[in-house]
Design a protein around this motif. Structure first.
Motif, PDB file in Angstrom:
ATOM      1  N   LEU A   1      10.527   4.350  -6.005  1.00 30.02           N
ATOM      2  CA  LEU A   1       9.607   3.370  -5.440  1.00 30.02           C
ATOM      3  C   LEU A   1      10.192   2.621  -4.251  1.00 30.02           C
ATOM      4  O   LEU A   1       9.439   2.037  -3.459  1.00 30.02           O
ATOM      5  CB  LEU A   1       9.182   2.357  -6.517  1.00 30.02           C
ATOM      6  N   SER A   2      11.497   2.613  -4.115  1.00 26.84           N
ATOM      7  CA  SER A   2      12.109   1.935  -2.968  1.00 26.84           C
ATOM      8  C   SER A   2      12.064   2.784  -1.696  1.00 26.84           C
ATOM      9  O   SER A   2      12.436   2.301  -0.630  1.00 26.84           O
ATOM     10  CB  SER A   2      13.567   1.574  -3.294  1.00 26.84           C
ATOM     11  N   HIS A   3      11.628   4.018  -1.811  1.00 23.46           N
ATOM     12  CA  HIS A   3      11.512   4.869  -0.625  1.00 23.46           C
ATOM     13  C   HIS A   3      10.358   4.358   0.242  1.00 23.46           C
ATOM     14  O   HIS A   3       9.274   4.031  -0.276  1.00 23.46           O
ATOM     15  CB  HIS A   3      11.261   6.317  -1.047  1.00 23.46           C
ATOM     16  N   PRO A   4      10.539   4.292   1.559  1.00 29.17           N
ATOM     17  CA  PRO A   4       9.480   3.740   2.419  1.00 29.17           C
ATOM     18  C   PRO A   4       8.197   4.551   2.452  1.00 29.17           C
ATOM     19  O   PRO A   4       7.182   4.067   2.954  1.00 29.17           O
ATOM     20  CB  PRO A   4      10.147   3.697   3.803  1.00 29.17           C
ATOM     21  N   ARG A   5       8.226   5.777   1.919  1.00 24.21           N
ATOM     22  CA  ARG A   5       6.995   6.564   1.882  1.00 24.21           C
ATOM     23  C   ARG A   5       6.340   6.558   0.502  1.00 24.21           C
ATOM     24  O   ARG A   5       5.464   7.386   0.226  1.00 24.21           O
ATOM     25  CB  ARG A   5       7.276   8.008   2.332  1.00 24.21           C
ATOM     26  N   ALA A   6       6.731   5.642  -0.375  1.00 20.77           N
ATOM     27  CA  ALA A   6       6.062   5.442  -1.660  1.00 20.77           C
ATOM     28  C   ALA A   6       5.048   4.318  -1.480  1.00 20.77           C
ATOM     29  O   ALA A   6       5.382   3.135  -1.592  1.00 20.77           O
ATOM     30  CB  ALA A   6       7.079   5.096  -2.741  1.00 20.77           C
ATOM     31  N   VAL A   7       3.804   4.689  -1.155  1.00 27.13           N
ATOM     32  CA  VAL A   7       2.796   3.686  -0.792  1.00 27.13           C
ATOM     33  C   VAL A   7       1.463   3.955  -1.479  1.00 27.13           C
ATOM     34  O   VAL A   7       0.397   3.657  -0.932  1.00 27.13           O
ATOM     35  CB  VAL A   7       2.608   3.644   0.745  1.00 27.13           C
ATOM     36  N   ALA A   8       1.481   4.496  -2.697  1.00 27.64           N
ATOM     37  CA  ALA A   8       0.227   4.916  -3.332  1.00 27.64           C
ATOM     38  C   ALA A   8      -0.471   3.790  -4.083  1.00 27.64           C
ATOM     39  O   ALA A   8      -1.691   3.645  -3.998  1.00 27.64           O
ATOM     40  CB  ALA A   8       0.487   6.077  -4.278  1.00 27.64           C
TER      41      ALA A   8
ATOM     42  N   THR B   1       7.151  14.795   0.013  1.00 25.85           N
ATOM     43  CA  THR B   1       7.294  14.152   1.323  1.00 25.85           C
ATOM     44  C   THR B   1       6.853  12.694   1.302  1.00 25.85           C
ATOM     45  O   THR B   1       7.508  11.819   1.886  1.00 25.85           O
ATOM     46  CB  THR B   1       6.464  14.916   2.381  1.00 25.85           C
ATOM     47  N   ALA B   2       5.722  12.433   0.643  1.00 22.21           N
ATOM     48  CA  ALA B   2       5.173  11.073   0.635  1.00 22.21           C
ATOM     49  C   ALA B   2       4.269  10.907  -0.569  1.00 22.21           C
ATOM     50  O   ALA B   2       3.687  11.875  -1.080  1.00 22.21           O
ATOM     51  CB  ALA B   2       4.404  10.784   1.925  1.00 22.21           C
ATOM     52  N   LEU B   3       4.143   9.660  -1.002  1.00 23.70           N
ATOM     53  CA  LEU B   3       3.275   9.302  -2.119  1.00 23.70           C
ATOM     54  C   LEU B   3       2.270   8.295  -1.581  1.00 23.70           C
ATOM     55  O   LEU B   3       2.592   7.119  -1.378  1.00 23.70           O
ATOM     56  CB  LEU B   3       4.101   8.702  -3.257  1.00 23.70           C
ATOM     57  N   ILE B   4       1.042   8.771  -1.281  1.00 19.79           N
ATOM     58  CA  ILE B   4       0.015   7.893  -0.731  1.00 19.79           C
ATOM     59  C   ILE B   4      -1.163   7.833  -1.696  1.00 19.79           C
ATOM     60  O   ILE B   4      -1.313   8.681  -2.571  1.00 19.79           O
ATOM     61  CB  ILE B   4      -0.457   8.356   0.666  1.00 19.79           C
ATOM     62  N   GLY B   5      -2.004   6.815  -1.524  1.00 24.51           N
ATOM     63  CA  GLY B   5      -3.109   6.606  -2.439  1.00 24.51           C
ATOM     64  C   GLY B   5      -4.366   7.344  -2.029  1.00 24.51           C
ATOM     65  O   GLY B   5      -4.487   7.866  -0.923  1.00 24.51           O
ATOM     66  N   ARG B   6      -5.302   7.362  -2.946  1.00 25.25           N
ATOM     67  CA  ARG B   6      -6.589   8.017  -2.732  1.00 25.25           C
ATOM     68  C   ARG B   6      -7.667   7.165  -3.383  1.00 25.25           C
ATOM     69  O   ARG B   6      -7.463   6.585  -4.441  1.00 25.25           O
ATOM     70  CB  ARG B   6      -6.576   9.417  -3.346  1.00 25.25           C
TER      71      ARG B   6
ATOM     72  N   LEU C   1      -8.063   7.933   2.046  1.00 26.24           N
ATOM     73  CA  LEU C   1      -6.643   7.786   1.750  1.00 26.24           C
ATOM     74  C   LEU C   1      -6.255   6.319   1.901  1.00 26.24           C
ATOM     75  O   LEU C   1      -6.945   5.544   2.571  1.00 26.24           O
ATOM     76  CB  LEU C   1      -5.819   8.670   2.676  1.00 26.24           C
ATOM     77  N   LYS C   2      -5.126   5.960   1.302  1.00 28.76           N
ATOM     78  CA  LYS C   2      -4.763   4.540   1.273  1.00 28.76           C
ATOM     79  C   LYS C   2      -3.257   4.373   1.324  1.00 28.76           C
ATOM     80  O   LYS C   2      -2.522   5.086   0.636  1.00 28.76           O
ATOM     81  CB  LYS C   2      -5.332   3.895  -0.003  1.00 28.76           C
ATOM     82  N   PHE C   3      -2.817   3.427   2.138  1.00 29.49           N
ATOM     83  CA  PHE C   3      -1.441   2.960   2.102  1.00 29.49           C
ATOM     84  C   PHE C   3      -1.436   1.610   1.390  1.00 29.49           C
ATOM     85  O   PHE C   3      -2.170   0.689   1.777  1.00 29.49           O
ATOM     86  CB  PHE C   3      -0.876   2.752   3.514  1.00 29.49           C
ATOM     87  N   THR C   4      -0.611   1.461   0.362  1.00 30.17           N
ATOM     88  CA  THR C   4      -0.397   0.179  -0.303  1.00 30.17           C
ATOM     89  C   THR C   4       1.045  -0.213  -0.031  1.00 30.17           C
ATOM     90  O   THR C   4       1.973   0.375  -0.591  1.00 30.17           O
ATOM     91  CB  THR C   4      -0.649   0.287  -1.817  1.00 30.17           C
TER      92      THR C   4
END
Length: 520
Positions: free
Chosen positions: A103-110, A462-467, A483-486
């Motif tokens: 979760l501390s990775h900058p591409r974890a934004v789901a 690669t990345a964890l983004i929301g939907r 899609l969603k960035f949190t």
């Protein structure tokens, strides 16, 4: 009669073929705490030596990742013999790191799932070691004091008066349930009904009014309370996805004598959009009609830490109850949810006198716990980690984190707006940004494409983004995949977001031809 050798072994704390029972076995002792500290050091060392994923999660299909993690634990079934403390913790540390979520990775934004603060995690370990419970004084006096200190601070932050109170719960859904239970009983009391004994059947046509974008837990709460999900009356929202006061007023006026409004549920921070209902106007309507006002501020309450954003929650102080999730904009390990009430008398519906827990003569002498504020009996000291965070950072420190995440969301919004292949669906109200990958094709094709590119990012790690799904053309139109960035990582940078948007574009371009071939 046992053999003399067995007697000596039992006196020494040893059972033949079993573990030695030393004072360090139990965390609730000085020796045990020392063992916890040493064990954590060893486990952390194993985690640091583990093979960390390059992205926010391990690449692979769900089936492959889950199977790998399961095999890494042990053979199927509970082992007959243990491997020892350090080996067990080391193995779990490696599984959680190598096959888990970073979760501390900058591409974890789901999701509204932040990387927790280190101080909160450390304090949570201390709280677990104490194993205190909040139901009775003799189950955890210090933990009771910590929770009461925390509740006092949060009610002050909310703008409530001296009669306010609150309690920690296992999550926002349970806080909403508890808030609506108190609302139901308050409505019943006004009509001379004892809802605890007579049930909801004694109320005529009970209804709960909330935004059409309210969290689904409102419906679940109504089902759990015996009202049924049909008791929820959705109120239309405006262009900013906020409840429309005039629509609420019309619904309230249209309720005949056969309908009993139990509560108005306002949302301060919708899950997808971060939109905040107009609380002052809703409070006026609640007062005019004598209806309980519950504010689901699970997401938005954290804005009160920020001097810049706190004004967006003006009117919160007029609520009867408020849901707070500090495992969102508070950076706490889950769960860290709170239900605040403006008047402690609301908790009378939960009063219980139990001989083995809180007999009346003990209570009269001050030997009382918090049983009467919760639907739980045993309740862990979750307030400890929150208190540690507030003591460590203060309101200003947390406010700076909130502001940073808000700034990141605004940057992401700006970057998305400059990309021809991306359509901004909802701007940054708090820390979320909703958008859609567009190719100018049939909307159904684009729905499939947006779902596919998100899964590609997941499978490659690669990345964890929301939907989510949004009605782009207004009421009655079909919902479209978006899609969603949190953004809840205050250590992320604009450069990180640029890389994230680039990854979304690359995934969209890679998926588009494959979907076109499939459609053909």
């Amino acid at each position: 009669m046992q053999a003399p050798s067995e007697d000596r072994e039992l006196e020494a704390g040893v059972v033949p073929g079993r573990l030695r029972f030393s004072p360090s076995l139990l965390a609730g002792s000085p020796e045990g705490l020392a063992e916890v500290s040493a064990s954590l050091v060893g486990a952390v060392g194993s985690a640091l030596r583990a093979r960390w994923p390059e992205g926010p999660l391990r690449a692979g299909t769900p089936a492959d990742v889950l199977a790998t993690a399961t095999r890494a634990l042990s053979e199927p079934g509970i082992p007959a013999e243990g491997m020892g403390t350090q080996a067990a913790l080391s193995r779990l540390a490696r599984v959680l790191v190598e096959q888990g979520l970073h979760l501390s990775h900058p591409r974890a934004v789901a999701h509204l799932q932040p990387p927790p603060l280190s101080v909160a995690v450390a304090a949570d370990a201390l709280a677990s070691a104490s194993n205190a419970s909040l139901d009775t004084y003799d189950s955890g006096p210090a933990a009771i004091a910590v929770e009461r200190w925390l509740i006092d601070g949060l009610t002050r932050l909310a703008g409530f008066g001296a009669r306010a109170d609150g309690v920690l719960t296992p999550g926002g859904s349970l806080s909403n349930l508890l808030g609506l239970l108190l609302a139901r009983d308050a409505a019943a009391l006004r009509r001379g009904v004892d809802a605890r004994r007579q049930g909801v059947a004694a109320l005529s046509g009970p209804v709960v009014l909330c935004s059409e974008l309210a969290h689904f837990s409102v419906h679940r709460a109504c089902a759990a309370l015996g009202l049924g999900e049909e008791a929820v009356l959705p109120v239309p929202t405006d262009a900013r996805r906020r409840m429309r006061p005039e629509a609420l007023a019309e619904l309230l006026r249209g309720l005949g004598p056969e309908r009993t409004p139990l509560a108005i549920v306002a949302t301060a921070g919708t899950t997808d959009f971060g939109s905040i209902d107009p609380l002052p106007q809703l409070a006026e309507l609640a007062a005019e009609h004598g209806v309980w006002l519950h504010v689901d501020a699970a997401y938005g309450f954290g804005a009160l830490f920020s001097e810049r954003l706190a004004g967006r929650l003006a009117g919160l102080e007029r609520a009867d109850s408020v849901t707070v999730d500090l495992h969102k904009l508070g950076w706490q390990p889950a769960a860290a949810s709170v239900l605040l009430v403006s008047d402690a008398k609301a908790f009378r519906a939960l009063d219980r006198q139990v001989a083995y827990l809180n007999p009346s003569d003990d209570s009269a002498e001050g030997y009382d716990g918090l049983l009467g504020r919760s639907l739980q009996t045993t309740r862990r000291p979750d307030a400890v980690k929150i208190a540690a965070t507030l003591l460590a950072y203060g309101r200003r420190g947390l406010g700076e984190m909130v502001d940073r995440c808000h700034e990141l969301a605004r940057y992401a919004q700006q970057r998305i707006s400059t990309e021809p292949e991306l359509e901004l669906v909802a701007p940054a109200e708090l820390t979320t940004v909703v958008f859609r990958y567009r190719v100018g094709a049939d909307p159904v094709f684009e729905d499939e494409l947006n779902g596919a590119l998100r899964r590609r990012l997941l499978e490659t790690g690669t990345a964890l983004i929301g939907r989510t799904a949004v009605r782009l053309a207004g009421p009655g139109s079909p919902e479209r995949v978006c899609l969603k960035f949190t953004l809840l990582n205050p250590t992320s940078t604009p450069e990180d977001l640029d890389g994230l948007v680039d990854a979304v574009l690359e995934a969209g371009r890679a998926c588009s031809p494959r979907i076109e071939r499939g459609a053909a």
